[in-house]
Design an enzyme around this catalytic site. Structure first.
Site, PDB file in Angstrom:
ATOM      1  N   ASP A   1      -1.997  10.652  -1.759  1.00 37.75           N
ATOM      2  CA  ASP A   1      -2.344   9.671  -2.784  1.00 37.75           C
ATOM      3  C   ASP A   1      -2.725  10.345  -4.098  1.00 37.75           C
ATOM      4  O   ASP A   1      -2.673   9.712  -5.148  1.00 37.75           O
ATOM      5  CB  ASP A   1      -3.492   8.788  -2.294  1.00 37.75           C
ATOM      6  CG  ASP A   1      -3.015   7.802  -1.241  1.00 37.75           C
ATOM      7  OD1 ASP A   1      -2.781   6.635  -1.598  1.00 37.75           O
ATOM      8  OD2 ASP A   1      -2.852   8.196  -0.077  1.00 37.75           O
TER       9      ASP A   1
ATOM     10  N   LYS B   1      -4.824   9.580   3.406  1.00 37.61           N
ATOM     11  CA  LYS B   1      -5.528   8.656   4.283  1.00 37.61           C
ATOM     12  C   LYS B   1      -6.567   9.369   5.141  1.00 37.61           C
ATOM     13  O   LYS B   1      -6.339  10.478   5.615  1.00 37.61           O
ATOM     14  CB  LYS B   1      -4.511   7.923   5.169  1.00 37.61           C
ATOM     15  CG  LYS B   1      -5.105   6.858   6.079  1.00 37.61           C
ATOM     16  CD  LYS B   1      -5.923   5.829   5.325  1.00 37.61           C
ATOM     17  CE  LYS B   1      -5.157   5.129   4.236  1.00 37.61           C
ATOM     18  NZ  LYS B   1      -5.993   4.179   3.456  1.00 37.61           N
TER      19      LYS B   1
ATOM     20  N   ARG C   1       0.862  -1.180   0.000  1.00 37.33           N
ATOM     21  CA  ARG C   1       0.000   0.000   0.000  1.00 37.33           C
ATOM     22  C   ARG C   1       0.900   1.231   0.000  1.00 37.33           C
ATOM     23  O   ARG C   1       2.121   1.116   0.086  1.00 37.33           O
ATOM     24  CB  ARG C   1      -0.993   0.013   1.172  1.00 37.33           C
ATOM     25  CG  ARG C   1      -0.632  -0.753   2.404  1.00 37.33           C
ATOM     26  CD  ARG C   1       0.270  -0.073   3.428  1.00 37.33           C
ATOM     27  NE  ARG C   1       0.119   1.342   3.580  1.00 37.33           N
ATOM     28  CZ  ARG C   1       1.122   2.148   3.809  1.00 37.33           C
ATOM     29  NH1 ARG C   1       2.360   1.676   3.875  1.00 37.33           N
ATOM     30  NH2 ARG C   1       0.951   3.439   3.943  1.00 37.33           N
TER      31      ARG C   1
END
EC number: 5.3.1.23
Length: 350
Positions: free
Chosen positions: A239, A250, A45
């Site tokens: 991200d 997140k 991840r």
């Protein structure tokens, strides 16, 4: 360096991040479908690591293909890319990596006399190049950001934007590592990051691995520590960063940014240029992944909530650009207005 992922003759080898911090085990993906599953299940991840994993998944699929002609390989190549693109929607690095592979394939197939074997070699070489580029980008952006952190004091981070989220060194933790290497006396405060606990499990594990003082706190404790003067800066990863500087990261990052603003604490975002999405105008257009309810209802196999209670589990939130003090990339440190600084640096480096 922590071996997040590695290309081998048998397949792509991943450090299983779902088993950390107590168990250091590895998963070997021998097909592109298995690479896709590794991404979905969060064995690997972090946006940069997801991007390179996808590139290696494409390379693995092409390498294991039984196609003997470029014409036969092309539809299979498209299926491979589509499968990997369907894994996680928010991290733009995933689509950046796949698009880079698609562009290379189109360039190669247009060349007269191109063979399947030559395409295999070129696609694999490109994936390995992306791996090396990611490590270099993290080290460079870390050096750019190190001077922004205090010479002594507390730095808060949310989730894991370290070596485990990249091919090595890290983005937010890369900035922290670079500052420590330059002599700064930093204590890291790592939010636990519910519900997947990336901070408690992963950030704490890798910083302790490097001997950097680290304290884990529950997500709802940050405001208290800020008020008490324990936090001098916040640095997080990303991200996807929209053209106006809005940042998807997140879930919980937005709240941390608001708290930092209230307490007059600088809030930095560290990410490689592959995380910049100039095709997305602002954060409202960033797709937010909704993950399974079981991540909230259960922990370590034990149910925490009543049967049939409603659950929402967005994996990310969007922090408006007005809360971001600076964006740290390998191309330099950018400040508001981000529409101008992001577009300007893209043009300058084109």
């Amino acid at each position: 360096m922590i071996p997040t992922l590695e290309w081998t003759s048998e397949g792509v080898r991943f450090l299983d991040q779902t088993r950390l911090p107590l168990e250091e085990t590895y998963v070997l993906a021998t097909t592109y479908e298995q690479v896709a599953d590794v991404i979905v299940t969060m064995v690997v991840r972090g946006a940069p690591a997801i991007g390179v994993s996808a590139a290696m998944g494409v390379a693995l699929g092409v390498e294991r293909s039984k196609a003997t002609t470029v014409e036969a390989l092309e539809p299979e190549f498209q299926t491979i890319c589509k499968t990997l693109a369907g894994t996680r929607p928010t991290a733009v690095n995933l689509f950046w990596a796949i698009r880079r592979m698609e562009d290379l394939f189109a360039e190669l197939k247009a060349k007269p006399g191109m063979t399947v074997e030559a395409i295999r070699e070129a696609i694999t070489a490109e994936a390995l190049k992306m791996y090396d580029e990611d490590i270099e980008a993290c080290k460079t952006l870390g050096a750019h950001g190190a001077d922004l952190l205090p010479k002594e004091g507390g730095v808060l981070t949310h989730c894991n934007a370290g070596a485990l989220a990249t091919c090595g060194y890290g983005t937010a933790l890369g900035v922290i590592r670079a500052a420590v290497e330059q002599g700064s006396k930093i204590e890291v405060y790592a939010d636990e990051t519910r519900p997947f606990l990336q901070g408690a499990r992963l950030t704490a594990w890798e910083l302790m691995h490097d001997g950097i003082p680290t304290t884990v706190l529950c997500d709802n404790m940050a405001a208290s520590l800020m008020r008490r003067g324990k936090i001098q800066a916040v640095v997080v990863g990303a991200d996807r960063i929209a053209a106006n500087g809005d940042v998807a990261n997140k879930i919980g990052t937005y709240g941390v940014a608001v708290l930092a603003k209230e307490h007059g604490i600088p809030f930095y975002v560290a990410a490689p240029w592959s995380t910049i999405d100039l095709e997305t105008a602002h954060g409202d257009d960033i797709p937010i992944e909704e993950r399974a309810a079981v991540e909230v209802t259960h922990h370590a196999g034990k149910q925490l909530t009543p049967h049939n209670v409603g659950i929402v589990n967005p994996a990310f939130d969007v922090t408006p650009a007005k809360y971001v003090t600076a964006i740290i990339t390998e191309r330099g440190v950018l400040r508001a207005p981000y529409e101008e600084s992001l577009a300007g640096l893209e043009t300058a480096k084109a």
